[in-house]
Design an enzyme around this catalytic site. Structure first.
Site, PDB file in Angstrom:
ATOM      1  N   TYR A  71       4.471  27.220   4.207  1.00  0.00           N
ATOM      2  CA  TYR A  71       3.126  26.635   4.264  1.00  0.00           C
ATOM      3  C   TYR A  71       2.520  26.557   2.868  1.00  0.00           C
ATOM      4  O   TYR A  71       1.884  25.578   2.506  1.00  0.00           O
ATOM      5  CB  TYR A  71       2.201  27.455   5.182  1.00  0.00           C
ATOM      6  CG  TYR A  71       0.858  26.778   5.340  1.00  0.00           C
ATOM      7  CD1 TYR A  71       0.661  25.790   6.298  1.00  0.00           C
ATOM      8  CD2 TYR A  71      -0.203  27.084   4.476  1.00  0.00           C
ATOM      9  CE1 TYR A  71      -0.548  25.128   6.406  1.00  0.00           C
ATOM     10  CE2 TYR A  71      -1.416  26.417   4.578  1.00  0.00           C
ATOM     11  CZ  TYR A  71      -1.585  25.437   5.551  1.00  0.00           C
ATOM     12  OH  TYR A  71      -2.777  24.776   5.645  1.00  0.00           O
ATOM     13  N   PHE A 123      -8.218  -3.594  -3.972  1.00  0.00           N
ATOM     14  CA  PHE A 123      -7.188  -3.517  -2.937  1.00  0.00           C
ATOM     15  C   PHE A 123      -7.927  -3.100  -1.667  1.00  0.00           C
ATOM     16  O   PHE A 123      -8.936  -2.393  -1.729  1.00  0.00           O
ATOM     17  CB  PHE A 123      -6.051  -2.554  -3.281  1.00  0.00           C
ATOM     18  CG  PHE A 123      -4.992  -2.605  -2.223  1.00  0.00           C
ATOM     19  CD1 PHE A 123      -4.192  -3.726  -2.092  1.00  0.00           C
ATOM     20  CD2 PHE A 123      -4.834  -1.580  -1.295  1.00  0.00           C
ATOM     21  CE1 PHE A 123      -3.262  -3.846  -1.063  1.00  0.00           C
ATOM     22  CE2 PHE A 123      -3.903  -1.677  -0.273  1.00  0.00           C
ATOM     23  CZ  PHE A 123      -3.114  -2.809  -0.160  1.00  0.00           C
ATOM     24  N   THR A 124      -7.426  -3.537  -0.527  1.00  0.00           N
ATOM     25  CA  THR A 124      -8.148  -3.359   0.742  1.00  0.00           C
ATOM     26  C   THR A 124      -8.581  -1.908   0.974  1.00  0.00           C
ATOM     27  O   THR A 124      -9.762  -1.635   1.203  1.00  0.00           O
ATOM     28  CB  THR A 124      -7.257  -3.833   1.905  1.00  0.00           C
ATOM     29  OG1 THR A 124      -5.976  -3.225   1.769  1.00  0.00           O
ATOM     30  CG2 THR A 124      -7.100  -5.351   1.889  1.00  0.00           C
ATOM     31  N   ASP A 214      -4.991   2.736 -10.426  1.00  0.00           N
ATOM     32  CA  ASP A 214      -4.125   2.706  -9.250  1.00  0.00           C
ATOM     33  C   ASP A 214      -2.735   2.422  -9.803  1.00  0.00           C
ATOM     34  O   ASP A 214      -2.408   1.297 -10.175  1.00  0.00           O
ATOM     35  CB  ASP A 214      -4.576   1.624  -8.265  1.00  0.00           C
ATOM     36  CG  ASP A 214      -3.742   1.635  -6.992  1.00  0.00           C
ATOM     37  OD1 ASP A 214      -2.522   1.932  -7.096  1.00  0.00           O
ATOM     38  OD2 ASP A 214      -4.256   1.327  -5.911  1.00  0.00           O
ATOM     39  N   LYS A 257       5.874   2.946  -2.905  1.00  0.00           N
ATOM     40  CA  LYS A 257       6.299   1.752  -3.643  1.00  0.00           C
ATOM     41  C   LYS A 257       7.232   2.165  -4.791  1.00  0.00           C
ATOM     42  O   LYS A 257       8.366   2.552  -4.536  1.00  0.00           O
ATOM     43  CB  LYS A 257       5.075   0.990  -4.148  1.00  0.00           C
ATOM     44  CG  LYS A 257       4.321   0.215  -3.059  1.00  0.00           C
ATOM     45  CD  LYS A 257       3.383   1.058  -2.245  1.00  0.00           C
ATOM     46  CE  LYS A 257       2.390   0.265  -1.443  1.00  0.00           C
ATOM     47  NZ  LYS A 257       1.587   1.097  -0.537  1.00  0.00           N
ATOM     48  N   ARG A 382      -2.629 -12.608   2.821  1.00  0.00           N
ATOM     49  CA  ARG A 382      -3.446 -12.001   1.772  1.00  0.00           C
ATOM     50  C   ARG A 382      -4.508 -13.023   1.367  1.00  0.00           C
ATOM     51  O   ARG A 382      -4.442 -13.654   0.327  1.00  0.00           O
ATOM     52  CB  ARG A 382      -2.603 -11.603   0.541  1.00  0.00           C
ATOM     53  CG  ARG A 382      -1.563 -10.538   0.783  1.00  0.00           C
ATOM     54  CD  ARG A 382      -2.061  -9.100   0.771  1.00  0.00           C
ATOM     55  NE  ARG A 382      -2.727  -8.655   1.972  1.00  0.00           N
ATOM     56  CZ  ARG A 382      -3.017  -7.371   2.232  1.00  0.00           C
ATOM     57  NH1 ARG A 382      -2.692  -6.421   1.400  1.00  0.00           N
ATOM     58  NH2 ARG A 382      -3.639  -7.033   3.321  1.00  0.00           N
ATOM     59  N   PHE A 449      -7.427  -7.113   8.968  1.00  0.00           N
ATOM     60  CA  PHE A 449      -6.131  -7.803   8.907  1.00  0.00           C
ATOM     61  C   PHE A 449      -5.025  -7.051   9.645  1.00  0.00           C
ATOM     62  O   PHE A 449      -4.062  -7.651  10.108  1.00  0.00           O
ATOM     63  CB  PHE A 449      -5.713  -8.048   7.448  1.00  0.00           C
ATOM     64  CG  PHE A 449      -5.571  -6.781   6.643  1.00  0.00           C
ATOM     65  CD1 PHE A 449      -6.683  -6.203   6.042  1.00  0.00           C
ATOM     66  CD2 PHE A 449      -4.345  -6.167   6.502  1.00  0.00           C
ATOM     67  CE1 PHE A 449      -6.557  -5.034   5.320  1.00  0.00           C
ATOM     68  CE2 PHE A 449      -4.204  -4.999   5.783  1.00  0.00           C
ATOM     69  CZ  PHE A 449      -5.325  -4.423   5.189  1.00  0.00           C
TER      70      PHE A 449
HETATM   71  N1  PM9 Z   1      -0.248  -1.239  -0.047  1.00  0.00           N
HETATM   72  C1  PM9 Z   1       0.992  -3.079   0.797  1.00  0.00           C
HETATM   73  O1  PM9 Z   1       1.674  -3.571   1.693  1.00  0.00           O
HETATM   74  C2  PM9 Z   1       0.562  -1.118   2.323  1.00  0.00           C
HETATM   75  C3  PM9 Z   1      -0.572  -1.290   3.212  1.00  0.00           C
HETATM   76  S1  PM9 Z   1      -1.174  -2.928   3.429  1.00  0.00           S
HETATM   77  C4  PM9 Z   1      -2.829  -2.674   3.306  1.00  0.00           C
HETATM   78  O2  PM9 Z   1       0.805  -3.649  -0.307  1.00  0.00           O
HETATM   79  C5  PM9 Z   1      -2.266  -0.266  -3.611  1.00  0.00           C
HETATM   80  C6  PM9 Z   1      -2.242  -1.096  -4.831  1.00  0.00           C
HETATM   81  C7  PM9 Z   1      -1.513  -0.598  -2.514  1.00  0.00           C
HETATM   82  C8  PM9 Z   1      -1.569   0.224  -1.339  1.00  0.00           C
HETATM   83  C9  PM9 Z   1      -0.859  -0.101  -0.161  1.00  0.00           C
HETATM   84  C10 PM9 Z   1      -2.405   1.357  -1.369  1.00  0.00           C
HETATM   85  C11 PM9 Z   1      -2.506   2.259  -0.188  1.00  0.00           C
HETATM   86  C12 PM9 Z   1      -3.128   1.640  -2.486  1.00  0.00           C
HETATM   87  N2  PM9 Z   1      -3.049   0.827  -3.581  1.00  0.00           N
HETATM   88  O3  PM9 Z   1      -0.395   2.412   2.086  1.00  0.00           O
HETATM   89  O4  PM9 Z   1      -1.922   4.318   1.914  1.00  0.00           O
HETATM   90  O5  PM9 Z   1      -0.737  -1.678  -2.560  1.00  0.00           O
HETATM   91  O6  PM9 Z   1       0.292   4.467   0.875  1.00  0.00           O
HETATM   92  O7  PM9 Z   1      -1.377   3.026  -0.108  1.00  0.00           O
HETATM   93  C13 PM9 Z   1       0.396  -1.781   0.994  1.00  0.00           C
HETATM   94  P1  PM9 Z   1      -0.819   3.599   1.292  1.00  0.00           P
END
Ligand code: PM9
Length: 457
Positions: A71, A123-124, A214, A257, A382, A449
């Site tokens: 843990y 970003f969303t 980011d 990523k 997008r 979306f």
């Molecule tokens: N990005 C993408 O497909 C996955 C979710 S679609 C809304 O591009 C950036 C630049 C991203 C991102 C996710 C996140 C969030 C933060 N910043 O999906 O929570 O492209 O790991 O990261 C998606 P998490």
């Protein structure tokens, strides 16, 4: 030799199915013409996202067996902390289960109600967390980012003059932080130059405003700096990446990523105050500060992924060039795409592709659904659907860009797969006039979306 084949070979495969045309038509109808709602088993080539879809290496899989699931104080956390320090250069690391959790903690630590966050482009999930704190988001990207046809090397750059004017107008106390996204996703995977990062940091420092990057796709951005920015041609990408970090006070990262894992994320900083605050918050929202929502084995795969991505330049060079090659197939056939091709995806310009549809009929959403019907390839809208609504006024944010993203997972598909996808999209382009638009029939309150539903007009 100019052409670099994949610097990996395939050890294990996963079967995929190609559904018939009528099967695809029923599947997408059932999914409300939203590709997020399709079942994975109905998809032949999945270009929805590069998020969590990478193939891990044998070395990462071996690391899974060394998960220390204590843990507290897991050995794998210390490996992760060390990898982040070595590769990104930050001493303070807070693990999270994925990127948006890091954004959540950062927004809670830094944003007060009524404060602004200045970004190259939203970003969303990043904007959502700021707005949930009562913050106000401002995009300050260079104007050419809004023009899909304008071929410029660094379309992710901040408009420094506009940023300076905004800081003057608002006053530094009204600005929570400046957020710069590397390889800016919503702009088409477009990079920021080293010079722009340096100028931004100089401006921010003058006004004592923190710069948070980011860094989800900072490695791919670093490769573009090597390929396109004078003075960096001979520097290894690993060094460029670390140098980029000098112009930030901290980073949030979705490790799904660049970092080559299926789940995970972190925030890292050299600012003790930010660290203390987020370390306190992580135990409330994620888990203890030595796992932050990840298992020990996940942290080990992540630590190894971080080191692997910068082992030499071959991996990232092949990665970015494969995406560029895919974009080239479409461009040569006259399909309108965002140029230059981004680091992680090819973006179709749906406004041009479906120029007979008004934006109120969601051209990008329509195109994404039609591509699936045509060739069983899954892509992502997008555009105006992703842009969503202002949480207070409920007015649509609106979007100048109306794009469909064909995102290339890392180390998963060969050029054969991408060639098949390109052929299907070119065929669809030839009969584009027959495609009818969509009407939204269900709209969730936030991040619409992901779950919105549509029907054909
Ligand atoms: N990005 C993408 O497909 C996955 C979710 S679609 C809304 O591009 C950036 C630049 C991203 C991102 C996710 C996140 C969030 C933060 N910043 O999906 O929570 O492209 O790991 O990261 C998606 P998490």
């Amino acid at each position: 030799m100019d052409y670099l084949p994949p610097p990996w070979k395939i050890k294990m495969v996963e079967k995929v199915n190609l559904l018939s045309r009528s099967g695809r038509e029923s599947a997408v109808k059932e999914a409300g013409f939203n590709t997020f709602l399709l079942k994975s088993r109905d998809v032949f080539i999945d270009l929805l996202t590069d998020s969590g879809t990478s193939a891990m290496s044998d070395n990462q899989w071996a690391g899974l067996m060394l998960g220390d699931e204590a843990y507290a104080g897991s050995e794998n956390f210390y490996n992760l902390e060390k990898a982040v320090k070595d590769v990104y250069g930050f001493s303070f690391v807070v693990p999270t289960h994925q990127g948006r959790a890091a954004e959540h903690l950062m927004a809670r630590a830094l944003v007060q109600k009524g404060q602004h966050v200045l970004s190259n482009m939203y970003f969303t999930t990043s904007r959502e967390h700021v707005e949930r704190r009562g913050g106000i988001w401002q995009d300050c990207i260079v104007p050419e980012a809004h023009d899909p046809q304008k071929d410029k090397p660094f379309k992710g750059n901040f408009d420094i003059a506009r940023t300076g004017r905004l800081i003057k107008k608002l006053g530094k106390n009204k600005i929570a932080f400046i957020r710069v996204e590397a390889n800016c996703n919503m702009a088409g995977g477009q990079p920021v130059s080293m010079k722009n990062l340096e100028d931004l940091k100089t401006l921010a420092e003058r006004h004592e405003i923190p710069v948070i990057m980011d860094a989800t796709r900072a490695l791919e951005n670093a490769y573009f700096i090597k390929a396109r920015e004078k003075g960096w041609e001979k520097t290894p990408v690993k060094k460029i990446l670390k140098n980029m970090m000098r112009f930030t006070d901290g980073i949030t990262v979705s490790s799904k990523k660049d970092n080559l894992v299926n789940i995970g994320g972190f925030l890292a900083t050299r600012n003790k105050k930010i660290f203390e605050e987020t370390k306190t918050l992580v135990v409330v929202y994620e888990g203890l500060h030595t796992y932050g929502g990840m298992s020990g084995r996940d942290m080990e795969a992540l630590a190894r992924g971080i080191r692997e991505m910068v082992e030499n330049d071959d991996y990232v060079e092949h990665r970015v060039k494969q995406v560029e090659w895919f974009g080239g197939l479409l461009k040569e056939a006259g399909v309108p795409i965002v140029v230059p091709v981004g680091g992680h995806a090819v973006y179709l310009d749906a406004k041009k592709f479906l120029s007979h549809l008004p934006q109120s009929q969601y051209p990008a959403q329509t195109l994404s659904a039609s591509i699936y019907e045509e060739c069983a390839v899954r892509s992502m809208e997008r555009g105006i659907v992703s842009a969503g609504r202002d949480p207070k006024t409920r007015k649509e944010h609106g979007s100048k860009l109306e794009l469909v993203r064909l995102t290339v997972p890392r180390r998963v598909y060969t050029n054969d797969h991408l060639g098949f996808a390109a052929e299907g999209i070119v065929n669809l382009f030839k009969k584009r006039q027959t495609i009818r638009g969509l009407k939204m029939t269900y709209e969730p309150k936030q991040l619409r979306f992901f779950q919105a539903k549509f029907r054909r007009v």
